[in-house]
Design a protein around this motif. Structure first.
Motif, PDB file in Angstrom:
ATOM      1  N   SER A 282       0.710  -1.398   0.220  1.00  0.00           N
ATOM      2  CA  SER A 282      -0.284   0.050  -0.515  1.00  0.00           C
ATOM      3  C   SER A 282       0.962   1.174  -0.560  1.00  0.00           C
ATOM      4  N   GLY A 283       0.719   2.135  -0.719  1.00  0.00           N
ATOM      5  CA  GLY A 283       0.807   3.791  -0.636  1.00  0.00           C
ATOM      6  C   GLY A 283       1.799   4.118  -1.642  1.00  0.00           C
ATOM      7  N   CYS A 284       2.612   4.538  -2.374  1.00  0.00           N
ATOM      8  CA  CYS A 284       3.368   5.568  -2.953  1.00  0.00           C
ATOM      9  C   CYS A 284       3.471   4.472  -4.662  1.00  0.00           C
ATOM     10  N   PRO A 285       3.397   5.305  -5.420  1.00  0.00           N
ATOM     11  CA  PRO A 285       2.584   4.019  -6.848  1.00  0.00           C
ATOM     12  C   PRO A 285       4.840   3.687  -7.238  1.00  0.00           C
ATOM     13  N   MET A 286       5.205   2.733  -8.060  1.00  0.00           N
ATOM     14  CA  MET A 286       6.130   2.132  -7.899  1.00  0.00           C
ATOM     15  C   MET A 286       5.837   1.859  -9.732  1.00  0.00           C
ATOM     16  N   ALA A 287       6.711   3.076  -9.933  1.00  0.00           N
ATOM     17  CA  ALA A 287       6.899   2.953 -11.180  1.00  0.00           C
ATOM     18  C   ALA A 287       8.068   2.319 -11.930  1.00  0.00           C
ATOM     19  N   VAL A 288       8.413   1.624 -13.262  1.00  0.00           N
ATOM     20  CA  VAL A 288       9.131   0.988 -14.165  1.00  0.00           C
ATOM     21  C   VAL A 288      10.315   1.764 -14.512  1.00  0.00           C
ATOM     22  N   PRO A 289      11.221   1.518 -13.391  1.00  0.00           N
ATOM     23  CA  PRO A 289      11.134  -0.147 -13.253  1.00  0.00           C
ATOM     24  C   PRO A 289      12.031  -0.296 -11.633  1.00  0.00           C
ATOM     25  N   ASN A 290      10.888   0.122 -10.577  1.00  0.00           N
ATOM     26  CA  ASN A 290      10.719   0.072  -9.554  1.00  0.00           C
ATOM     27  C   ASN A 290      10.299  -1.099  -8.939  1.00  0.00           C
ATOM     28  N   TRP A 291      11.112  -2.248  -9.149  1.00  0.00           N
ATOM     29  CA  TRP A 291      10.968  -3.201  -8.548  1.00  0.00           C
ATOM     30  C   TRP A 291      11.288  -3.745  -7.231  1.00  0.00           C
ATOM     31  N   LYS A 292      12.119  -3.048  -7.203  1.00  0.00           N
ATOM     32  CA  LYS A 292      13.207  -3.528  -5.651  1.00  0.00           C
ATOM     33  C   LYS A 292      12.813  -4.132  -4.220  1.00  0.00           C
ATOM     34  N   LEU A 293      11.519  -3.047  -3.898  1.00  0.00           N
ATOM     35  CA  LEU A 293      10.305  -4.158  -2.647  1.00  0.00           C
ATOM     36  C   LEU A 293       9.897  -5.386  -2.882  1.00  0.00           C
ATOM     37  N   PRO A 294       9.364  -5.123  -4.076  1.00  0.00           N
ATOM     38  CA  PRO A 294       8.666  -6.411  -4.698  1.00  0.00           C
ATOM     39  C   PRO A 294       9.743  -7.370  -4.630  1.00  0.00           C
ATOM     40  N   TYR A 295      11.069  -7.310  -5.229  1.00  0.00           N
ATOM     41  CA  TYR A 295      11.340  -8.438  -4.900  1.00  0.00           C
ATOM     42  C   TYR A 295      12.053  -8.512  -3.742  1.00  0.00           C
ATOM     43  N   ILE A 296      12.412  -8.028  -2.927  1.00  0.00           N
ATOM     44  CA  ILE A 296      12.611  -8.104  -1.720  1.00  0.00           C
ATOM     45  C   ILE A 296      11.685  -9.047  -0.354  1.00  0.00           C
ATOM     46  N   VAL A 297      10.536  -8.794  -0.839  1.00  0.00           N
ATOM     47  CA  VAL A 297       9.119  -9.288  -0.190  1.00  0.00           C
ATOM     48  C   VAL A 297       9.513 -10.494  -0.820  1.00  0.00           C
ATOM     49  N   MET A 406      20.176   1.013  -4.002  1.00  0.00           N
ATOM     50  CA  MET A 406      20.148  -0.367  -3.517  1.00  0.00           C
ATOM     51  C   MET A 406      21.099   0.062  -2.387  1.00  0.00           C
ATOM     52  N   GLU A 407      21.040   1.201  -1.779  1.00  0.00           N
ATOM     53  CA  GLU A 407      21.831   0.887  -0.595  1.00  0.00           C
ATOM     54  C   GLU A 407      21.306   0.319   0.782  1.00  0.00           C
ATOM     55  N   ASP A 408      19.887   0.139   0.396  1.00  0.00           N
ATOM     56  CA  ASP A 408      19.444   0.371   1.715  1.00  0.00           C
ATOM     57  C   ASP A 408      18.807  -1.613   2.146  1.00  0.00           C
ATOM     58  N   VAL A 409      19.162  -2.329   0.773  1.00  0.00           N
ATOM     59  CA  VAL A 409      18.546  -3.455   0.078  1.00  0.00           C
ATOM     60  C   VAL A 409      18.638  -4.601   1.604  1.00  0.00           C
ATOM     61  N   GLY A 410      19.915  -3.956   1.719  1.00  0.00           N
ATOM     62  CA  GLY A 410      20.380  -5.667   2.991  1.00  0.00           C
ATOM     63  C   GLY A 410      19.681  -4.788   4.144  1.00  0.00           C
ATOM     64  N   GLN A 411      19.110  -3.942   4.790  1.00  0.00           N
ATOM     65  CA  GLN A 411      18.494  -3.200   5.825  1.00  0.00           C
ATOM     66  C   GLN A 411      16.966  -3.817   5.857  1.00  0.00           C
ATOM     67  N   LEU A 412      16.270  -3.896   4.543  1.00  0.00           N
ATOM     68  CA  LEU A 412      15.014  -3.722   4.382  1.00  0.00           C
ATOM     69  C   LEU A 412      14.590  -5.533   3.999  1.00  0.00           C
ATOM     70  N   LYS A 413      15.602  -6.287   3.881  1.00  0.00           N
ATOM     71  CA  LYS A 413      15.035  -7.581   3.366  1.00  0.00           C
ATOM     72  C   LYS A 413      15.209  -7.517   5.050  1.00  0.00           C
ATOM     73  N   THR A 414      16.141  -7.359   6.106  1.00  0.00           N
ATOM     74  CA  THR A 414      15.869  -7.772   7.356  1.00  0.00           C
ATOM     75  C   THR A 414      14.726  -7.716   7.770  1.00  0.00           C
ATOM     76  N   ARG A 415      14.285  -7.064   7.759  1.00  0.00           N
ATOM     77  CA  ARG A 415      13.044  -6.147   8.424  1.00  0.00           C
ATOM     78  C   ARG A 415      12.713  -6.988   7.453  1.00  0.00           C
ATOM     79  N   VAL A 416      11.874  -6.907   6.119  1.00  0.00           N
ATOM     80  CA  VAL A 416      10.868  -7.231   5.599  1.00  0.00           C
ATOM     81  C   VAL A 416      11.087  -9.078   6.135  1.00  0.00           C
ATOM     82  N   GLU A 417      12.315 -10.361   6.269  1.00  0.00           N
ATOM     83  CA  GLU A 417      11.958 -11.545   6.710  1.00  0.00           C
ATOM     84  C   GLU A 417      11.212 -11.239   8.022  1.00  0.00           C
ATOM     85  N   ALA A 418      12.224 -10.478   9.008  1.00  0.00           N
ATOM     86  CA  ALA A 418      11.454 -10.673  10.121  1.00  0.00           C
ATOM     87  C   ALA A 418      10.198 -10.707  10.207  1.00  0.00           C
TER      88      ALA A 418
END
Ligand code: BJ8
Length: 425
Positions: A282-297, A406-418
């Motif tokens: 939910s939230g802001c639009p994800m325009a092409v090629p913003n696939w970062k968060l969906p991929y992490i999830v 891409m700097e926060d990918v590791g940190q986001l992944k940790t939060r999403v996994e938890a």
């Protein structure tokens, strides 16, 4: 693809070397995020084709259309009533702004603490990287958030930008303002295209765009099924492509894909194992090629089953009524449909909270991820109300603020996994 279209890109004024590097990065990114998926649906081949031709075939179609006298008009917001553009034999193109390309160029003009989406479209133009922007006769901006409306003033120096005033509230006076803006936009389109918008061409355009929305609604309806018959990443891609592909062709192809999904649902076949956590974005639009968060999830043991976003259901949920017979009646239908958009730029904005809760229940999600771009005040602030509304219903929420780096990918992944771990069955 590079050699085939090089001349066309050069004529459009692109910086060929920088553009070439962009396409290489995009291709690699796409391969890693999309083509690596297991059990992909056959119908996704069309989307893969469109994406690999993102700056090729579709641009050629636009260039050819322009040679035949058609006008190409770019938009940045789902508030722009594209039906009026199509009715006047124009071509509407939703301009994407989902990559960090040319950040330095953008930051020469815009403050660093501007949302990534705004910096992205600015950067694309400044660095001459986007053939869609270059193909447009003009672009349409809108007075949604402060960042966008001030940025458009400057953007106009690089690309002619027409501004639509979007109301901030939903009282009668706001509808009146919006109707006058829709009429002013109709006149602008008629002036630029040299075509009169009449009841025949407007009716056809309304139906064409409604058909596209109906198909995307159909696609979403299958995602209620358990197990999920399509990944969230793939649906995001479909929604992204809906903004720039030919609408009639797109509708036909997505309906074919839906037939395939329907069969899978009937056989209870999914793309993820049983017990995979079901999440809503939910939230802001994800325009092409913003696939970062969906991929992490989706690489953390969850699947996204619905998007409450402008590149998602906020754009497809409501149809324009097809009842009207006169241009004035159809304009009223358009005005009413667009006034239903529950962007966080509205105050107050209770409809959005209601939609989030009802959609989370309808899709039987385990939790919601609220996604906001850093420095986006409408969505980061409204996240508080979203949190309270979901708390009342005992629906878990994870709030993410990020940008395109891409700097926060590791940190986001940790939060999403938890977060996903909470739903492990
Ligand atoms: S109707 S969501 S498409 S405005 S992320 S630029 S709000 S600071 S994109 Fe949007 Fe239209 Fe609304 Fe939809 Fe500003 Fe926020 Fe950036 Fe945003």
């Amino acid at each position: 693809m590079t050699e085939k279209y090089e001349k066309m890109w050069e004529e459009l004024g692109l910086d060929l070397a920088a553009h070439d590097s962009l396409l290489k990065v995009l291709g690699k990114f796409y391969g890693d995020i999309y083509l690596s998926q297991q059990k992909r649906l056959r119908g996704m081949e069309y989307l893969d084709f469109v994406l690999t031709e993102i700056h090729g075939l579709r641009i050629k179609e636009l260039v050819d259309a322009k040679k035949n006298g058609q006008k190409v008009i770019g938009t940045f917001c789902v508030f722009v009533p594209e039906e009026l553009i199509w009715a006047a034999n124009g071509i509407a193109v939703g301009l994407c702004a989902g990559a960090e390309a040319a950040l330095e160029e953008a930051e020469k003009v815009l403050p660093r603490n501007t949302c990534a989406l705004i910096k992205s479209f600015f950067g694309f133009k400044m660095a001459r990287l986007c053939p869609f922007i270059e193909s447009c006769d003009f672009v349409v901006g809108e007075t949604t958030c402060d960042g966008k409306k001030k940025a458009y003033e400057i953007f106009d120096q690089f690309k002619p930008t027409y501004i639509m005033e979007i109301p901030q509230r939903k009282e009668k006076i706001d509808r009146d303002l919006w109707k006058s803006e829709v009429i002013r936009f109709k006149e602008k389109i008629e002036e630029v295209t040299g075509q009169t918008i009449n009841s025949d061409n407007l009716k056809k355009a309304v139906k064409m765009i409604n058909d596209r929305r109906r198909t995307l609604q159909r696609l979403d309806s299958y995602r209620i099924a358990i197990p999920a018959p399509i990944s969230g990443r793939d649906v995001l891609l479909i929604n992204q492509i809906s903004f720039y592909d030919d609408p009639t062709r797109f509708t036909q192809k997505i309906n074919q894909l839906c037939d395939e999904i329907e069969e899978k649902v009937a056989k209870k076949e999914g793309v993820v194992p049983d017990g995979t956590a079901r999440l809503m974005l939910s939230g802001c639009p994800m325009a092409v090629p913003n696939w970062k968060l969906p991929y992490i999830v989706e690489s953390s043991g969850a699947v996204i089953v619905v998007e409450e976003s402008c590149i998602g259901q906020r754009n497809t949920r409501d149809l324009v009524s097809e009842e009207g017979e006169t241009v004035d009646g159809m304009i009223d239908n358009i005005v009413d449909r667009y006034m239903k958009i529950d962007c966080a730029c509205f105050t107050p904005n209770p409809e959005r909270l209601e939609h989030i809760v009802s959609t989370a229940k309808k899709y039987d999600v385990d939790g919601v991820i609220h996604y906001a771009l850093q420095f986006c005040h409408p969505y980061t602030i409204e996240a508080y109300k979203v949190e309270k509304a979901l708390e009342k219903e005992d629906i878990p929420l994870l709030k993410i603020e990020t940008d395109y780096s891409m700097e926060d990918v590791g940190q986001l992944k940790t939060r999403v996994e938890a977060f996903v771990e909470m739903f492990r069955k």
